[in-house]
Design an enzyme around this catalytic site. Structure first.
Site, PDB file in Angstrom:
ATOM      1  N   HIS A  86       0.814  -1.217   0.000  1.00  0.00           N
ATOM      2  CA  HIS A  86       0.000   0.000   0.000  1.00  0.00           C
ATOM      3  C   HIS A  86       0.850   1.270   0.000  1.00  0.00           C
ATOM      4  CE1 HIS A  86       0.350  -0.117   4.545  1.00  0.00           C
ATOM      5  NE2 HIS A  86       0.405   1.190   4.357  1.00  0.00           N
ATOM      6  N   ASP A 118       0.211  -7.700   1.811  1.00  0.00           N
ATOM      7  CA  ASP A 118       0.618  -6.290   1.782  1.00  0.00           C
ATOM      8  C   ASP A 118       2.142  -6.138   1.787  1.00  0.00           C
ATOM      9  OD1 ASP A 118       0.606  -3.561   1.790  1.00  0.00           O
ATOM     10  OD2 ASP A 118      -0.514  -3.324   3.654  1.00  0.00           O
ATOM     11  N   SER A 187       4.636   2.489   7.817  1.00  0.00           N
ATOM     12  CA  SER A 187       4.283   1.327   6.999  1.00  0.00           C
ATOM     13  C   SER A 187       5.456   0.900   6.121  1.00  0.00           C
ATOM     14  CB  SER A 187       3.084   1.661   6.107  1.00  0.00           C
ATOM     15  OG  SER A 187       1.925   1.841   6.872  1.00  0.00           O
TER      16      SER A 187
END
Length: 381
Positions: A86, A118, A187
């Site tokens: 992402h 992910d 992230s």
């Protein structure tokens, strides 16, 4: 020096009162020794943390694609980088990675993990002997173990941030729940054990529902919950095996229904082009679509926020995020929906009351109104 002081104390006390037993004095000295051992142990833990953070940060990078940023880490000397899917979903084929010393280099987006995992892989071309992180053993993460998270939370100004915590839970799917503080921007960054090995990839912060002073639900925010999730190293190793066999996707395979996060905005005047429409959050007070942006501000900092659009009647609201015993709350600081007569653009100009986290809500004045807009925020010291 410590033992001499202890001997002098024993002799002096015996000479003065003679009523304290030798066993009592030895017991007292043993307690002092235990306290000293605890201090040494604490110092040893601090040294270990310093080694993990300093060594690990050399192989952790900020990943930028022109619209935002995330984190990543190098896993091979020739420049393979792991990050979250992402982070680079929708990015151009070449992104920018920033080392902890500020040096920037291009990196190719090589591919995405299959099956909605992910993870994505990048490659810095024509480089050798880059610092890299080792992957820990499968199943080595255990509840209670100490962990470290390195990355670039919230803003590029905070790159090379290292936090520490403990593993609080291993979920049924193997994901690691931990308390090392992370925010948006972390992230794709690594979760490390005490040996500096990667045991997970940070990808999600559990969200808390936040309310304004009137009790209205404003948004769900990923900050301050103490519940942070990382993909386990087993999935990283499996993905890297697929990368070597070229079994990767050219596009992200993440579910399209993945919830949007709060975007980070820089206070440098850079224009962000956004839009309001189906799939966005909805304001409870009037049913209008809303987008959220966050930034770190300083006390007495003067900021100007402009929202312009030819399609919608722009509305801006600025909130200060505060911590309380009940969790996070949003305190309204300023709001504007018209700059002036006939000008339906919005502008907020104010001085921030304190250091901390702030959230901008970009919305419209009418329920269901959709359209594009431009948002810009500038600040002076």
């Amino acid at each position: 020096m410590y033992y001499k002081f202890g001997t002098l104390t024993i002799c002096t006390i015996f000479a003065l009162i003679g009523a304290v037993s030798f066993e009592q004095l030895l017991s007292d000295n043993r307690q002092h020794g235990q306290r000293s051992d605890r201090v040494l142990a604490q110092t040893s833990e601090e040294k270990e943390a310093n080694v993990v953070c300093e060594k690990g940060s050399n192989a952790v990078v900020t990943v930028k694609d022109g619209n935002g940023h995330g984190s990543g880490f190098i896993v091979s000397r020739n420049g393979l980088i792991i990050t979250n899917a992402h982070v680079v979903e929708g990015s151009p084929s070449v992104v920018t990675v920033v080392f902890n010393n500020g040096k920037q280099v291009p990196a190719d987006v090589i591919g995405f993990a299959m099956g909605g995992l992910d993870l994505a892989v990048l490659k810095i071309q024509n480089r050798k002997n880059l610092p890299n992180l080792s992957l820990g053993s499968a199943g080595s993460a255990k509840v209670g173990y100490h962990v470290f998270a390195i990355g670039t939370p919230l803003s590029e100004d905070y790159r090379d941030t290292c936090t520490q915590g403990d593993i609080s839970r291993i979920r049924a799917d193997g994901e690691i729940q931990h308390t090392a503080n992370t925010n948006q921007g972390n992230s794709g960054g690594p979760l490390l054990n005490g040996q500096g090995e990667v045991i997970g990839v940070n990808y999600l912060v559990a969200k808390a529902r936040v309310f304004d002073d009137a009790g209205n639900l404003i948004a769900s925010t990923p900050s301050g919950t103490g519940i942070n999730l990382a993909l386990p190293v087993e999935k990283v190793k499996s993905f890297l095996a697929d990368v070597r066999k070229k079994r990767v996707s050219n596009e992200s395979t993440l579910p399209k229904t993945k919830e949007r996060t709060i975007a980070t905005i820089s206070l440098n005047g850079q224009v962000i082009n956004g839009s309001l429409g189906e799939g966005d959050r909805i304001a409870e007070k009037n049913g209008a679509f809303v987008n959220l942006y966050q930034f770190q501000g300083r006390a007495n900092q003067q900021i100007v926020i402009d929202m312009t659009s030819k399609k919608i009647n722009s509305v801006l609201t600025l909130y200060q995020v505060s911590e309380s015993s009940e969790g996070q709350k949003f305190k309204p600081i300023a709001e504007n929906n018209d700059i002036g007569p006939g000008d339906f653009n919005a502008q907020i100009k104010t001085n921030l009351p304190a250091d901390g986290l702030y959230v901008i809500i970009a919305s419209s004045d009418e329920q269901g109104e959709t359209g594009n807009y431009s948002l810009r925020a500038t600040a002076t010291p």
